[in-house]
Design a protein around this motif. Structure first.
Motif, mmCIF file in Angstrom:
data_model
loop_
_atom_site.group_PDB
_atom_site.id
_atom_site.type_symbol
_atom_site.label_atom_id
_atom_site.label_comp_id
_atom_site.label_asym_id
_atom_site.label_seq_id
_atom_site.Cartn_x
_atom_site.Cartn_y
_atom_site.Cartn_z
ATOM 1 N N UNK A 127 15.708 -0.050 58.940
ATOM 2 C CA UNK A 127 15.545 -0.941 57.791
ATOM 3 C C UNK A 127 15.320 -2.375 58.240
ATOM 4 N N UNK A 128 16.029 -2.780 59.282
ATOM 5 C CA UNK A 128 15.864 -4.142 59.784
ATOM 6 C C UNK A 128 14.474 -4.352 60.384
ATOM 7 N N UNK A 129 13.909 -3.320 61.012
ATOM 8 C CA UNK A 129 12.574 -3.445 61.578
ATOM 9 C C UNK A 129 11.545 -3.696 60.481
ATOM 10 N N UNK A 130 11.662 -2.975 59.376
ATOM 11 C CA UNK A 130 10.743 -3.189 58.261
ATOM 12 C C UNK A 130 10.926 -4.592 57.684
ATOM 13 N N UNK A 131 12.192 -5.006 57.489
ATOM 14 C CA UNK A 131 12.469 -6.335 56.956
ATOM 15 C C UNK A 131 11.953 -7.419 57.895
ATOM 16 N N UNK A 132 12.136 -7.219 59.205
ATOM 17 C CA UNK A 132 11.685 -8.209 60.182
ATOM 18 C C UNK A 132 10.169 -8.335 60.180
ATOM 19 N N UNK A 150 17.058 -1.817 49.759
ATOM 20 C CA UNK A 150 17.608 -1.102 50.901
ATOM 21 C C UNK A 150 18.323 -2.060 51.828
ATOM 22 N N UNK A 151 19.487 -2.572 51.415
ATOM 23 C CA UNK A 151 20.217 -3.499 52.288
ATOM 24 C C UNK A 151 20.644 -2.806 53.568
ATOM 25 N N UNK A 152 20.490 -3.531 54.666
ATOM 26 C CA UNK A 152 20.851 -2.949 55.971
ATOM 27 C C UNK A 152 22.171 -3.520 56.459
ATOM 28 N N UNK A 153 22.896 -2.730 57.210
ATOM 29 C CA UNK A 153 24.093 -3.228 57.875
ATOM 30 C C UNK A 153 25.228 -3.595 56.942
ATOM 31 N N UNK A 154 25.566 -2.714 56.014
ATOM 32 C CA UNK A 154 26.660 -3.009 55.096
ATOM 33 C C UNK A 154 27.944 -3.279 55.866
ATOM 34 N N UNK A 155 28.628 -4.326 55.457
ATOM 35 C CA UNK A 155 29.864 -4.706 56.119
ATOM 36 C C UNK A 155 29.654 -5.654 57.275
ATOM 37 N N UNK A 156 28.409 -5.936 57.647
ATOM 38 C CA UNK A 156 28.116 -6.874 58.730
ATOM 39 C C UNK A 156 27.883 -8.259 58.134
ATOM 40 N N UNK A 187 23.466 -10.043 60.584
ATOM 41 C CA UNK A 187 22.231 -9.489 60.041
ATOM 42 C C UNK A 187 21.032 -10.354 60.387
ATOM 43 N N UNK A 188 21.165 -11.675 60.213
ATOM 44 C CA UNK A 188 20.036 -12.562 60.478
ATOM 45 C C UNK A 188 19.675 -12.582 61.958
ATOM 46 N N UNK A 189 20.684 -12.537 62.846
ATOM 47 C CA UNK A 189 20.405 -12.488 64.285
ATOM 48 C C UNK A 189 19.680 -11.199 64.642
ATOM 49 N N UNK A 224 17.874 -9.339 62.670
ATOM 50 C CA UNK A 224 16.536 -9.320 62.075
ATOM 51 C C UNK A 224 15.551 -10.133 62.915
ATOM 52 N N UNK A 225 15.967 -11.301 63.389
ATOM 53 C CA UNK A 225 15.070 -12.104 64.225
ATOM 54 C C UNK A 225 14.860 -11.462 65.600
ATOM 55 N N UNK A 226 15.859 -10.734 66.105
ATOM 56 C CA UNK A 226 15.660 -9.976 67.343
ATOM 57 C C UNK A 226 14.573 -8.925 67.152
ATOM 58 N N UNK A 227 14.655 -8.201 66.025
ATOM 59 C CA UNK A 227 13.643 -7.185 65.733
ATOM 60 C C UNK A 227 12.265 -7.820 65.575
ATOM 61 N N UNK A 228 12.222 -8.977 64.919
ATOM 62 C CA UNK A 228 10.946 -9.681 64.741
ATOM 63 C C UNK A 228 10.364 -10.102 66.081
ATOM 64 N N UNK A 229 11.226 -10.490 67.008
ATOM 65 C CA UNK A 229 10.773 -10.878 68.352
ATOM 66 C C UNK A 229 10.126 -9.699 69.067
ATOM 67 N N UNK A 230 10.746 -8.529 68.976
ATOM 68 C CA UNK A 230 10.188 -7.328 69.604
ATOM 69 C C UNK A 230 8.823 -7.003 69.010
ATOM 70 N N UNK A 231 8.713 -7.067 67.682
ATOM 71 C CA UNK A 231 7.441 -6.767 67.029
ATOM 72 C C UNK A 231 6.364 -7.781 67.421
#
Length: 315
Positions: free
Chosen positions: A73-78, A177-183, A188-190, A192-199
């Motif tokens: 889910x984070x990859x799609x959001x990123x 589709x919220x990702x990482x419930x309880x985080x 979450x923002x860190x 997401x930006x990590x995933x965006x960096x990979x992409x």
């Protein structure tokens, strides 16, 4: 006894800083383009923002989301909220002024509403919101002015609109589709930006040759873009949502295009025509109408449900 005036001053100060950081994004992109390609800018700003947020998350003792479902889910959001719009803004600004880019970015709430309608979410649509949608898009047409010779058109302008649509799609995805419930939000923002960096790294082979000793201005602009206009902005946005609610954070969106136009005119010497100013006013008026009467989400203690805030882009 709580000092309400002091809290209001702090809230207003946070909104002012956020508006300046968000609105200056387009200025830094314009300056960074003097030494780097759009893909290189996208990768570096994601990497710098992620590095900053990872440090903050580590200092706070916050873990990152885990599990294949959360990561997926984070990859799609990123992709929709970071990698794609970052690249599109950099591509578009190769031939479109930074101020105009900021104004077109302000159409994001209009696209969000339109996507909701297309997805069948018609219950919350009233005459006022429909009028706001029509007004906002009328302002966009005024900015493009297709009836005039030399009108704002072409792939670059479409790329800027595509970035706003991408943000709107990201909001729809992240809301459903919220990702990482309880985080907590910083985790979450860190992530997401990590995933965006990979992409973004996957795009580097097609991002043009490595820069040949870029000057000090593009390098400094890219550092500010990644650390402050991406990492710090992400962090402050979530803090504003947790402290004052999403409605207060959304107010930044009304100031953002004004800041981008002013910075473009003062720093870059961009010409601000009456049509862009009028179009900006009409677009913002439409956005106000679409959000009229929207309820603010009730606050929750830190670490609770409010730590999954209404998504906002790191521009």
């Amino acid at each position: 006894m709580r000092d309400e005036s002091g809290g209001g001053v702090r809230a207003g100060g946070r909104v002012a800083v956020l508006a300046l950081l968000w609105g200056s994004t387009f200025l830094w992109i314009d300056l960074a383009l003097e030494g780097f390609s759009p893909v290189q800018i996208t990768f570096v700003r994601c990497a710098l923002g992620a590095a900053l947020l990872l440090v903050l998350a580590r200092r706070a003792g916050v873990r990152l989301p885990r599990g294949r479902k959360a990561v997926g889910r984070l990859l799609v959001a990123a992709f929709l909220c970071n990698t794609l719009p970052f690249a599109l803004f950099s591509l578009g600004q190769q031939s479109v002024d930074s101020g105009v880019a900021g104004v077109l970015n302000a159409t994001t709430p209009l696209w969000s509403l339109l996507i909701g309608l297309l997805a069948g979410e018609r219950g919350a649509l009233g005459a006022r919101r429909l009028a706001g949608l029509a007004t906002g898009f009328a302002g966009t047409v005024l900015i493009f002015a297709p009836w005039q010779p030399g009108a704002l058109a072409g792939w670059a302008a479409l790329a800027l609109l595509g970035a706003a649509v991408s943000y709107a799609l990201a909001f729809t995805w992240m809301g459903r589709m919220p990702a990482g419930q309880g985080v907590p939000a910083i985790g979450l923002s860190a992530a997401q930006l990590m995933a965006a960096t990979v992409l973004a790294a996957l795009l580097l082979p097609w991002g043009g040759p490595p820069p040949r000793a870029p000057g000090a201005v593009p390098v400094l602009a890219l550092l500010v873009l990644g650390i402050f206009a991406t990492g710090v902005t992400f962090h402050l946005t979530y803090r504003t949502i947790l402290a004052e609610g999403p409605t207060q954070a959304a107010a930044v969106g009304y100031l953002l295009p004004v800041v981008s136009v002013l910075l473009g005119a003062v720093v870059l010497g961009e010409r601000v025509g009456w049509r862009v100013v009028a179009g900006m006013a009409v677009v913002l008026g439409g956005v106000v109408l679409t959000r009229w009467g929207a309820r603010a989400r009730p606050k929750a203690p830190a670490g609770g449900e409010a730590d999954r805030p209404e998504p906002l882009p790191a521009r």
